[in-house]
Enzyme design. Structure first.
Site, PDB file in Angstrom:
ATOM      1  N   GLU A 189       0.831  -1.202   0.000  1.00  0.00           N
ATOM      2  CA  GLU A 189       0.000   0.000   0.000  1.00  0.00           C
ATOM      3  C   GLU A 189       0.867   1.255   0.000  1.00  0.00           C
ATOM      4  O   GLU A 189       0.686   2.150   0.833  1.00  0.00           O
ATOM      5  CB  GLU A 189      -0.929   0.001   1.209  1.00  0.00           C
ATOM      6  CG  GLU A 189      -2.019  -1.029   1.088  1.00  0.00           C
ATOM      7  CD  GLU A 189      -3.210  -0.738   1.979  1.00  0.00           C
ATOM      8  OE1 GLU A 189      -3.019  -0.128   3.035  1.00  0.00           O
ATOM      9  OE2 GLU A 189      -4.334  -1.118   1.603  1.00  0.00           O
ATOM     10  N   GLU A 283      -6.180  -7.056  -1.492  1.00  0.00           N
ATOM     11  CA  GLU A 283      -6.746  -7.304  -0.161  1.00  0.00           C
ATOM     12  C   GLU A 283      -8.203  -6.916  -0.226  1.00  0.00           C
ATOM     13  O   GLU A 283      -8.535  -5.741  -0.328  1.00  0.00           O
ATOM     14  CB  GLU A 283      -6.064  -6.448   0.918  1.00  0.00           C
ATOM     15  CG  GLU A 283      -4.635  -6.827   1.202  1.00  0.00           C
ATOM     16  CD  GLU A 283      -3.975  -5.877   2.200  1.00  0.00           C
ATOM     17  OE1 GLU A 283      -4.685  -5.289   3.036  1.00  0.00           O
ATOM     18  OE2 GLU A 283      -2.754  -5.710   2.109  1.00  0.00           O
TER      19      GLU A 283
HETATM   20  C1  IPT Z   1      -4.359  -2.743   4.896  1.00  0.00           C
HETATM   21  C2  IPT Z   1      -2.945  -3.298   4.977  1.00  0.00           C
HETATM   22  O1  IPT Z   1      -2.350  -3.409   3.719  1.00  0.00           O
HETATM   23  C3  IPT Z   1      -2.918  -4.628   5.673  1.00  0.00           C
HETATM   24  O2  IPT Z   1      -1.585  -4.939   5.984  1.00  0.00           O
HETATM   25  C4  IPT Z   1      -3.752  -4.603   6.925  1.00  0.00           C
HETATM   26  O3  IPT Z   1      -3.163  -3.701   7.807  1.00  0.00           O
HETATM   27  C5  IPT Z   1      -5.151  -4.162   6.562  1.00  0.00           C
HETATM   28  O4  IPT Z   1      -5.110  -2.901   6.018  1.00  0.00           O
HETATM   29  C6  IPT Z   1      -6.076  -4.046   7.730  1.00  0.00           C
HETATM   30  O5  IPT Z   1      -6.206  -5.239   8.370  1.00  0.00           O
HETATM   31  S1  IPT Z   1      -4.304  -0.987   4.844  1.00  0.00           S
HETATM   32  C7  IPT Z   1      -5.946  -0.403   4.410  1.00  0.00           C
HETATM   33  C8  IPT Z   1      -6.947  -0.624   5.450  1.00  0.00           C
HETATM   34  C9  IPT Z   1      -5.834   1.044   4.126  1.00  0.00           C
END
Ligand code: IPT
Length: 982
Positions: A189, A283
């Site tokens: 990210e 994700e």
């Molecule tokens: C995203 C991250 O890439 C991941 O590592 C984890 O932290 C996840 O969020 C939340 O569980 S960041 C995104 C919510 C902007």
């Protein structure tokens, strides 16, 4: 607006074109041709792969013997991929000292993935976020005099050792070397920060580091949301562009869904931003982390449950997503101080596979239905998502329903949902769909279709069932099979819904199971039309063309399993639609892991939590032997070839020690407050300046724990003074959300801060009962909760210091006091190479290694009830016991530690539990919410001696105790998985 952002990113890029030219020109595509992609999907050896993946963090399950179990469950969910992070903080606790051995070794993880037939997306950072301490940055980065995640050479040099080592380990496991890794995501990210961030030169430099380390498979990015960063750079080839999506947000209990959270424009954005790469969601929210004092993971799982999964995930299918990773696919544990301050020990996440590796959440079953459908639908991979600007009312004429089309060469997919996706009412509709027989308005056999509240459905037209054309279906497809001239199609609908299907070709129909009047038949458009109402009583229709159609409701469909076997003998690929679509379907219960048919024998491996009637659908007619979990099992085969058998569940005998009845030993683990305590080996706080770029010092000498190499668990400070009588002490400490501190003057307790969710730091003044002329020692104990994350590129957030930020003692200058401090034994030169750099904190017992098996507890005092006896005064005690476990084999029985106190009668206490040396729980009763701490087999020895230790810090006058502490077994599963204790 978006175009502006893209343009801005592009112009920044142009400035650096010359620097880019100096980089390796093979960026983006790599120098291999096994994994390729086009605008539709990735391909492995030329075969299209819909990469359906679940996020799984091996470092959150330090029991390598369980990794294959998890991979098999992911595969059984219809997924063919796993995405994993690597946590730098655990592998290079000391700068320059990289180690990835034992539970931290990745080779067994790769091996297990390969055995299960799971492709891997590697996400080694160096920054990962992930709700881990520092977002994965080791504590020593706090001392770098530069912002983090920048091109600054001080930062880049600091990453080099880790990236070259981990890159090398991953490189060896690439598919080009026979391993499971097919994609790599550098950084994480890298999308936010104050200008000039995010910096494309930095991003490229990280990619280059990985190329230099031997990564040849394609890169993929994960923008935090679709900004389009870094897509338009890096000739000659681009990395695959991907983004993340967490539409439901975090820590919300409300049953109301957020409004305007369904991203209906992502498909269009993808066409604008990265039309030449497959649409990829790296994700996709599959649950949520939960903070101290949060709602707990059952609520998270329910909120991001099946309704959310249907509405939000199918929305992504309407954009033609073919790389789709659910974060998290599998829950885990923030053991050994690895978590970040906002999170507690459990990282269950409400994921489809729980922290205890169970698959009983409905989230698992719903995802299985969805994944199985897409894996059974090769036409989806190349179908083209249509612009959905005018989706409301299209195809249905009902403005309350939005329909988005994904059109293929022949097969079309239609995603229907409520125009207001939060709507909880049922909408009735007719839908007019384009088919090879012209537009058809459905249902044709009377009545209407219905869309219940918060639902989304996929309708198909001209769908290929192994050579038979399904002209249309409003029932959703689970899967289908082709066995020569014998075909199976399994469809389902929500209970009580009317559905209609049309099978092209004339011929006769026969109901072979179910009430004879449960299906209406007719013939139109050269097809057999059938209408049914989904219920828990299934109907099986046989057509004269050899097709059997299973008409189910959704809850019955949960019991069907269809297994994509680990690897195809011809291509070596881990997934192969053709072989998959000719493997029998199994109706069973809890879990099916694999089915193999050899000669006349069927071998089935599955897990059972009750006596279960199983069916094997699509086996040859001459099966002679059925072996279930290695036991020959009686069966019948009916005239349609279906095998039926019963698998008996026998409850195991489990005997666990009762923790209030066994003998405990106890040690005062705060000797630091005693008069004769010798702190000569403690670290002197002697740094008059700090490189910490996040905060300026307010004290003559730095008291930031990170400046002295202490990054985990409890930290302690001591200073001395000669009293002028009745001083007051002011302290400002910082430890992160829910942290606490306690202060003593010699061995007299002077006060505590017992923690608040929103208090990251705390100011407190203590009146000291000090007598003029006497020499005193002040001891401060602080619970530091891990480092903040560093999500914003270029920032130094993770350096936010821990420890004492400021102090004053009335009548003294700050410089009159000198401090000593300690944390874990050895600081960054940590001693326990087995459990890694973060597992220990600075508690006396930890510094002595008394949390480890073999501690000399026999010389300690007896304690009647251990932590249930507790302390009558503020202080810290360390309780230990040993016991044998002899768990029955053939079962998977998680064992958890369960703490229970009656809220009203308890003062603030903080406990840490250690199982065979691994710190597997931080219980803070006055904050919550976690009371039950699962510990995996492998950390427990299920067939031998176990060492259990519990530290108990009582923060308030009157002390405190654990009122109830139990070992809890279950849920119990009769398991076919053998390899747990390895
Ligand atoms: C995203 C991250 O890439 C991941 O590592 C984890 O932290 C996840 O969020 C939340 O569980 S960041 C995104 C919510 C902007």
């Amino acid at each position: 607006m978006i175009l502006k952002i893209i343009f801005a990113a592009f112009s920044v890029a142009c400035i650096f074109v010359q620097q880019l030219a100096a980089l390796d020109t093979s960026l983006g595509g790599g120098s291999q041709d096994i994994v390729t992609w086009d605008k539709h999907s990735i391909m492995v050896r030329g075969q299209r792969v819909i990469f359906f993946s679940g996020e799984f963090h091996p470092f959150r399950l330090p029991a390598p013997g369980l990794w294959l179990d998890v991979f098999q469950k992911i595969k059984a969910m219809g997924f063919n991929g796993v995405s994993f992070y690597v946590n730098w903080a655990l592998l290079e606790g000391k700068e320059g000292d990289f180690t990835a051995e034992g539970v931290f070794a990745l080779e067994p993880f790769f091996e297990a993935a390969k055995t299960a037939g799971i492709y891997l997306l590697a996400r080694p950072g160096p920054y990962i976020n992930a709700e881990v301490s520092g977002g994965g940055f080791p504590g020593w980065l706090s001392r770098l005099p530069t912002g983090l995640r920048t091109r600054n050479s001080t930062y880049m040099d600091a990453t080099q050792n880790y990236v070259s080592n981990i890159g090398g380990i991953i490189a060896k496991a690439q598919i080009t070397n026979g391993g499971p890794v097919i994609l790599v995501q550098p950084e994480n990210e890298y999308s936010s920060g104050d200008p000039p961030f995010p910096d494309p030169v930095y991003f490229r430099a990280v990619e280059q580091q990985y190329r230099d380390a031997g990564i040849v498979v394609p890169f993929i990015s994960n923008d935090n949301s679709p900004h389009g960063f870094f897509y338009d750079q890096g000739p000659p080839e681009w990395p695959i562009y991907g983004h993340d999506s967490y539409p439901m947000g975090f820590n919300d209990d409300i049953s109301e869904w957020p409004v305007d959270a369904l991203p209906t424009n992502y498909g269009d954005l993808h066409e604008e931003m990265a039309p030449n790469t497959p649409y990829s969601v790296i994700e996709c929210q599959g649950g949520s982390w939960d903070p101290w004092g949060g709602y707990g993971y059952n609520k998270t799982a329910a909120r991001q449950g099946p309704e959310y999964q249907r509405v939000f995930f199918k929305n992504f299918y309407s954009f033609g997503v073919t790389i789709f990773n659910i974060y998290m696919g599998v829950g885990g544990t923030n053991w050994g101080n690895m978590g970040y301050p906002e999170g507690y020990t459990s990282y269950d996440y409400g994921a489809p596979i729980t922290e205890m590796r169970t698959v009983e959440r409905e989230n698992f079953s719903e995802l299985k239905l969805q994944a199985m459908f897409l894996q059974s639908s090769p036409a989806y991979a190349t179908a083209i998502p249509q612009n959905n600007t005018h989706a409301n009312g299209s195809y249905t004429g009902n403005l309350n329903i939005a329909t988005t089309a994904v059109l293929g060469n022949r097969t079309n997919f239609f995603v229907l949902r409520h125009a207001d996706y939060t709507d909880t009412s049922t909408a009735k509709y007719h839908v007019t769909l384009p088919t090879s027989k012209g537009n058809i308005t459905i249902p044709q056999l009377g009545g209407s279709l219905s869309l219940v509240g918060r639902d989304s459905k996929l309708h198909v037209t001209d769908y290929d069932v192994g050579g038979i054309n399904l002209l249309y279906s409003t029932a959703e497809i689970f899967t289908w099979r082709n066995f020569g001239n014998h075909h199976i199609l399994v469809v389902y609908g929500g209970p009580g819904e009317t559905h209609e299907l049309a099978i092209q070709g004339s011929g006769t129909t026969r109901i072979v199971e179910g009430p004879q009047n449960s299906v209406k038949f007719d013939k139109k458009q050269d097809s057999t039309i059938m209408q049914y109402t989904a219920s828990d009583q299934r109907t099986i229709v046989e057509l004269s063309n050899g097709l059997y159609i299973y008409l189910l409701d959704r809850y019955s469909a949960y019991n069907y399993w269809s297994i994509d076997l680990p690897s195809d003998t011809v291509s070596g690929n881990y997934t192969n639609t053709t072989t998959f679509l000719s493997t029998p379907i199994v109706k069973a219960g809890y879990l099916v892991r694999s089915i193999k048919v050899t000669d006349k024998t069927i071998n089935l491996l599955g897990d059972f939590n009750s006596t279960t009637e199983i069916e094997i659908i699509g086996a040859d007619n001459d099966i002679s032997t059925l072996v279930v979990n290695n036991e020959p099992t009686e069966f019948q085969q009916d005239s349609h070839g279906v095998i039926k058998a019963t698998v008996n569940f026998k409850g195991p005998d489990i005997s666990l020690p009762v923790l209030s009845e066994i003998s405990w030993k106890v040690l005062d683990t705060l000797p630091e407050i005693q008069k004769d305590y010798d702190d000569s080996r403690w670290m002197k706080a002697s740094l008059s300046r700090s490189n910490n770029t996040e905060r300026n010092l307010s004290t003559p000498m730095s008291l930031y724990a990170s400046d002295y190499g202490f990054h985990s668990g409890y930290i302690l400070y001591r200073t001395n003074f000669t009293s002028n009588g009745g001083e007051s002490l002011h302290l400002e400490t910082q430890g992160g959300s829910a942290y606490g501190h306690s202060v003593w003057l010699n061995d007299t307790f002077v006060g505590s801060f017992s923690g608040e969710i929103t208090a990251y730091s705390w100011n407190q003044t203590f009146g000291l009962p000090a007598k003029k002329g006497q020499r005193y020692t002040i001891t401060v104990l602080i619970d530091q909760m891990g480092y903040e994350e560093n999500g914003s590129a270029g920032s130094s957030d993770m350096k936010t210091p821990r420890g004492i930020l400021n102090y004053s003692l009335s009548g003294f200058k700050q410089s009159d006091l000198s401090w000593k401090m300690t944390g874990n034994l050895g600081g960054e030169s940590y001693r326990d190479r087995i459990r890694g750099p973060l597992n220990e904190g600075g508690l006396f017992a930890e510094r002595q290694g008394y949390h480890l098996p073999g501690a000399p507890i026999s010389s300690w005092k007896n304690s009647n009830l251990g932590p249930m006896e507790g302390l009558r005064e503020p202080g810290v005690a360390f309780y230990a016991t040993t016991f044998k476990l002899d768990m029955p084999t053939g079962y998977d029985i998680p064992i958890s530690l369960s703490f229970a106190n009656n809220t009203d009668t308890t003062s603030s206490i903080r406990c840490q539990v250690y199982v065979n040396g691994y710190q597997f729980g931080k219980w803070i009763h006055n904050i919550g919410p976690q009371d039950i701490f699962p510990v995996p087999e492998g950390i427990w020895d299920y067939h031998g001696e176990n060492y259990l230790a519990v530290s108990l810090w009582a923060l308030e006058k009157g002390g405190g105790k654990v009122e109830k502490l139990d070992l809890v077994a279950g849920p119990v599963v009769q398991s076919s998985y053998p390899g747990r204790s390895k």
